[in-house]
Every structure is written in structure tokens, then in C-alpha cells.
Design an enzyme around this catalytic site. Structure first.
Site: not given
Length: 219
Positions: A32, A34, A67, A144, A176
Site C-alpha cells: 500500500h 500512501d 490523499m 498510528g 488502526g
């Protein structure tokens, strides 16, 4: 389906090749990636230059999560540099369809994402237009964070809608994810779990990936 996608954002970038080799040797399904722009989310992560070593050193499919604002400017380039799937946020665009078409035209899998404060029902009109939906179980932009429990109901809602319409759309969860909740997430209907610190922060990342991947066989 039990897909585990370790998030490279939590890797040790001083030893990136070693961490990617660990992923190669593990039962992880995807890597993944990001991508943060400092505008849609407060943090900045990485862009096109790091896609090259990810592709070079990792033999797992690259699951890219954008994002960012204006994803239409960048999705084709991420496809060109090796993305296996490209996802972007529904709340970042006025109309996701032209962007989804750009990704599809590249032969890359499509994913539509929402943050926890976005009504999950907004994804319903697009379930037959995408390969996957990504439900953020924390707010995008920071690693986190603690898992938001209400995500479970959202998974069940989307899974029921997918089943009702006879679709093959996958459900991915990001945020999470850990050893304590993986079973419940798979049991609720998730197909893919993104795990960052739970994997790269573990004493034995390979064993942790195996544990996460086996969770919906454990009652």
C-alpha cells in the site's frame, strides 16, 4: 478473501530495500502506497520518484492511495510508473467518473475512498463503477491513529449492498488495523486490510502478516 496490504509509509526508509525484501518473503498480497500532498491532508509523503524503487524492489502489486487534491492531474502518471490500483477520495472531487475513466483507460484497477466523516451512502452509486472501495477507519494523513469502531457498521452496510446487487467490488480498510481487530474486520465483510505500524513496528513482521491474514479462519 483475506488480503493484507502493508503500508510502506511505516517502513524504515533508511533500509527501504530490506523492508521491501521482507514484504516479498511474506504472505502480504499488496504494497500500500500512501501519497499525501500537504493540502488535502496536513502531511506530505512521497510521489513519483519513490514509485521506482517500490516497483524495483517489491514484487507485490502497488496499491496506490492518493490523499491529494486534483487527482485528475496525476492518476495517469501513477499508472504509468507502476501502480496496480489507484484510489482517490470522493470528497476531493466534484465528479469521480472522469477520473475513474482515466485510470481504467490505463488498464489499472480503480478505487474510491472516503474519510470517516463522509456518509458511506455516498459510495453506493459508484459500487458498480469501481473495482474497490476504501473505507478509512482513521482520518487520512497520519499514521498510528486508533481505529474508529463505527467503521464496522459501514463495512456491513457496503457489503450488504454489494451482495444485493451481485457485484464483485472489494472492500479495503485503512487505519488502526492490528492483531486485535483483524478478525472482526474480515468477519464484518472486509476483503483487504492495510496495516502500517502493526507490520513494520512488529518484532516479527512476517509472522504478523501471517497472523493478520489468517484471522477469518479463527473463531
Amino acid at each position: 478473501m483475506r488480503i493484507i496490504a502493508p503500508s510502506v509509509l511505516s517502513a524504515d526508509f533508511g533500509h527501504l530495500a530490506e523492508d521491501l525484501d521482507m514484504i516479498n518473503r511474506s504472505e502480504a498480497d499488496w504494497l500500500h502506497v500512501d501519497v499525501m500532498d500537504g493540502t488535502f491532508v496536513p502531511n506530505i509523503s512521497f510521489g513519483f520518484p519513490l514509485m521506482k524503487p517500490f516497483k524495483q524492489y517489491c514484487n507485490k502489486p502497488l496499491d496506490v492511495h492518493l490523499m491529494i487534491v486534483h487527482p485528475e492531474r496525476y492518476v495517469e502518471r501513477f499508472c504509468d510508473v507502476g501502480a496496480w490500483s489507484v484510489g482517490f477520495h470522493l470528497e476531493a472531487v466534484d465528479d469521480p467518473m472522469p477520473i475513474l475513466e482515466l485510470i481504467k483507460a490505463k488498464g489499472v484497477r480503480t478505487c474510491l475512498t472516503i474519510n470517516p466523516d463522509i456518509d458511506v451512502k455516498r459510495l453506493v452509486p459508484y459500487l458498480d463503477k469501481v473495482d474497490m472501495v476504501l473505507l478509512m477507519s482513521v482520518f487520512a494523513g497520519f499514521g498510528g491513529q486508533k481505529f474508529i469502531p463505527e467503521t464496522m457498521d459501514k463495512i456491513r452496510f457496503i457489503k450488504a449492498e454489494i451482495a444485493r446487487r451481485g457485484l464483485n467490488t472489494l472492500i479495503e480498510i485503512d487505519g488502526g488495523v492490528n492483531r486485535e481487530n483483524a478478525h472482526a474486520l474480515f468477519d464484518a465483510g472486509a476483503d483487504a486490510l492495510v496495516a502500517g505500524s502493526a507490520v513494520f513496528g512488529a518484532k516479527d513482521p512476517i509472522e504478523t502478516i501471517h497472523f493478520l491474514k489468517s484471522q477469518n479462519n479463527i473463531l
